[in-house]
Design an enzyme around this catalytic site. Structure first.
Site, PDB file in Angstrom:
ATOM      1  N   VAL A   2      37.279  30.316  40.988  1.00 27.30           N
ATOM      2  CA  VAL A   2      37.481  30.776  39.750  1.00 27.30           C
ATOM      3  C   VAL A   2      38.616  30.340  39.152  1.00 27.30           C
ATOM      4  O   VAL A   2      39.525  30.664  39.427  1.00 27.30           O
ATOM      5  CB  VAL A   2      37.496  32.059  39.437  1.00 27.30           C
ATOM      6  CG1 VAL A   2      38.008  33.210  38.828  1.00 27.30           C
ATOM      7  CG2 VAL A   2      37.024  31.523  38.350  1.00 27.30           C
ATOM      8  N   VAL A 136      44.832  35.137  44.338  1.00 30.09           N
ATOM      9  CA  VAL A 136      44.434  35.239  42.936  1.00 30.09           C
ATOM     10  C   VAL A 136      43.043  34.659  42.728  1.00 30.09           C
ATOM     11  O   VAL A 136      42.219  35.228  42.003  1.00 30.09           O
ATOM     12  CB  VAL A 136      45.462  34.527  42.029  1.00 30.09           C
ATOM     13  CG1 VAL A 136      44.906  34.348  40.612  1.00 30.09           C
ATOM     14  CG2 VAL A 136      46.762  35.319  41.982  1.00 30.09           C
ATOM     15  N   GLU A 137      42.741  33.548  43.384  1.00 27.87           N
ATOM     16  CA  GLU A 137      41.464  32.878  43.166  1.00 27.87           C
ATOM     17  C   GLU A 137      40.270  33.659  43.708  1.00 27.87           C
ATOM     18  O   GLU A 137      39.243  33.760  43.033  1.00 27.87           O
ATOM     19  CB  GLU A 137      41.486  31.485  43.794  1.00 27.87           C
ATOM     20  CG  GLU A 137      42.392  30.499  43.094  1.00 27.87           C
ATOM     21  CD  GLU A 137      41.901  30.133  41.702  1.00 27.87           C
ATOM     22  OE1 GLU A 137      40.728  30.411  41.376  1.00 27.87           O
ATOM     23  OE2 GLU A 137      42.701  29.577  40.933  1.00 27.87           O
ATOM     24  N   SER A 138      40.372  34.179  44.923  1.00 31.06           N
ATOM     25  CA  SER A 138      39.170  34.763  45.539  1.00 31.06           C
ATOM     26  C   SER A 138      39.422  35.994  46.397  1.00 31.06           C
ATOM     27  O   SER A 138      38.512  36.445  47.101  1.00 31.06           O
ATOM     28  CB  SER A 138      38.470  33.701  46.394  1.00 31.06           C
ATOM     29  OG  SER A 138      39.260  33.358  47.529  1.00 31.06           O
ATOM     30  N   TYR A 335      48.830  32.701  34.687  1.00 29.27           N
ATOM     31  CA  TYR A 335      48.262  32.453  36.012  1.00 29.27           C
ATOM     32  C   TYR A 335      49.353  32.028  36.993  1.00 29.27           C
ATOM     33  O   TYR A 335      49.433  32.534  38.112  1.00 29.27           O
ATOM     34  CB  TYR A 335      47.187  31.367  35.915  1.00 29.27           C
ATOM     35  CG  TYR A 335      46.682  30.891  37.247  1.00 29.27           C
ATOM     36  CD1 TYR A 335      45.630  31.538  37.882  1.00 29.27           C
ATOM     37  CD2 TYR A 335      47.267  29.798  37.893  1.00 29.27           C
ATOM     38  CE1 TYR A 335      45.179  31.109  39.122  1.00 29.27           C
ATOM     39  CE2 TYR A 335      46.823  29.365  39.122  1.00 29.27           C
ATOM     40  CZ  TYR A 335      45.770  30.014  39.735  1.00 29.27           C
ATOM     41  OH  TYR A 335      45.331  29.593  40.970  1.00 29.27           O
TER      42      TYR A 335
END
Length: 353
Positions: A2, A136-138, A335
């Site tokens: 993501v 953060v991504e997954s 981010y």
């Protein structure tokens, strides 16, 4: 890639050409039978063309894209945010610096100490940054996406919303990613109809887009294949390799505290280059920004990074070249700050045990 914000990774490479769309009969969201791209001449022509350029079997390429489904919910997700939508760093931060990710991050770090130490030694990328990105991504593999990647990429390659201000460039980007995806799966023996990822087509624990998988993913555990879905070692090594490729400089902080209040501050001038580090320490302070301590000894360039907080006063940091490198994973200063602070929070709690 993501992507926690909108993409997991990366600078687009526009290898695929943009073709004019033909009017087609489209299925509605209420139809029981989904629209398959086998019925779209443009998609089939694209499949034939990419197969010839990539030395793939034409029948195989047409079959894969032909079985892809057009997903209206993905088209909606790609619609631009309404005008006037305010950003809020405080709210954004709270989504990622929270107990679930911190607990999972502590377990991930403890289970992978050796791999993280090796990655830090070989690539110069701090373990905290690697851990922050994956969290953060997954959430350390908990949320890698439920869309079939072939569906997501085909939908965005052939039906990207025309209302988007960058529709043409985004269409070209996703056509290239679809091409990279089919090339990757064919040559690695993966089934393109089985792999699942984000609504943008990002895959695995680090949410790499297909082009990033091809360029930066590595076999860090030495088992002869790259696996970003099941090998935590490969995930760690690949994230570190990505940052090294985008200019990470070992030992350099990502940012420094800065104060920009007062009548002498040239705020417009400081913000003009956006987050690209442009100013020396002297030129930065000559425009009224105030630095202290280690920041005054920094020998590289700086950028003034602005973070909106809704109706509250904005936050600022002085970003270095390493802060800019973090934003190459996802083009957002929000981010980057979330990744940095999540990793640092986990590291602090781990050290306190």
């Amino acid at each position: 890639m993501v992507a926690a914000a909108w993409l997991a990774c990366v600078a687009p490479s526009h290898a695929a050409s943009e073709a004019k769309k033909r009017p087609l009969a489209r299925a509605t969201e209420s139809d029981e039978q989904p629209l398959l791209y086998a019925s779209q001449r443009e998609a089939m022509a694209f499949a034939t063309d990419l197969a010839m350029r990539r030395d793939l079997d034409v029948g195989w390429a047409r079959e894969q894209i032909g079985q892809a489904q057009r997903l209206p919910q993905i088209i909606k997700l790609m619609q631009p945010a309404p005008r006037g939508t305010s950003k809020n760093w405080i709210a954004y931060r709270a989504r990622f610096i929270e107990p679930v990710r911190i607990r999972a991050g502590l377990a991930f770090w403890e289970n992978n100490r050796d791999w993280l130490s090796r990655a830090e030694a070989e690539f110069g990328v701090p373990a905290s940054l690697i851990v922050g990105v994956i969290g953060v991504e997954s959430i350390y593999g908990q949320h890698t996406g439920n869309f079939r990647v072939i569906d997501a990429l085909s939908t965005l390659a052939f039906d990207f919303p025309s209302s988007h201000p960058r529709a043409e460039a985004r269409t070209a980007f996703f056509r290239d990613e679809l091409e990279q995806f089919l090339s990757l799966t064919r040559r690695s023996g993966l089934n393109p109809l089985e792999l699942r990822g984000s609504y943008a087509g990002a895959m695995g624990w680090p949410q790499f887009m297909p082009s990033s998988w091809i360029k930066y993913a590595i076999d860090f555990d030495g088992d002869g294949r790259v696996d970003l879905f099941n090998s935590q070692a490969d995930v760690i090594g690949s994230v570190a390799n990505y940052f090294k490729a985008f200019g990470w400089q070992p030992g350099m902080p990502t940012h420094f505290p800065v104060s920009v209040d007062g009548p002498q501050v040239d705020l417009d001038g400081l913000l003009a280059p956006d987050i690209l580090p442009t100013f020396s320490v002297n030129s930065f302070t000559n425009k009224g920004a105030r630095l202290e301590g280690a920041a005054l000894q920094h020998t590289g360039n700086l950028a003034l990074v602005e973070l909106e907080n809704g109706d509250a006063p904005r936050s600022y940091v002085a970003g270095t070249d390493n802060f800019y490198a973090v934003t190459r994973y996802n083009w957002s200063s929000y981010y980057a700050m979330a990744v940095i602070e999540l990793g640092q929070t986990i590291q602090a709690q781990l050290s306190a045990r």
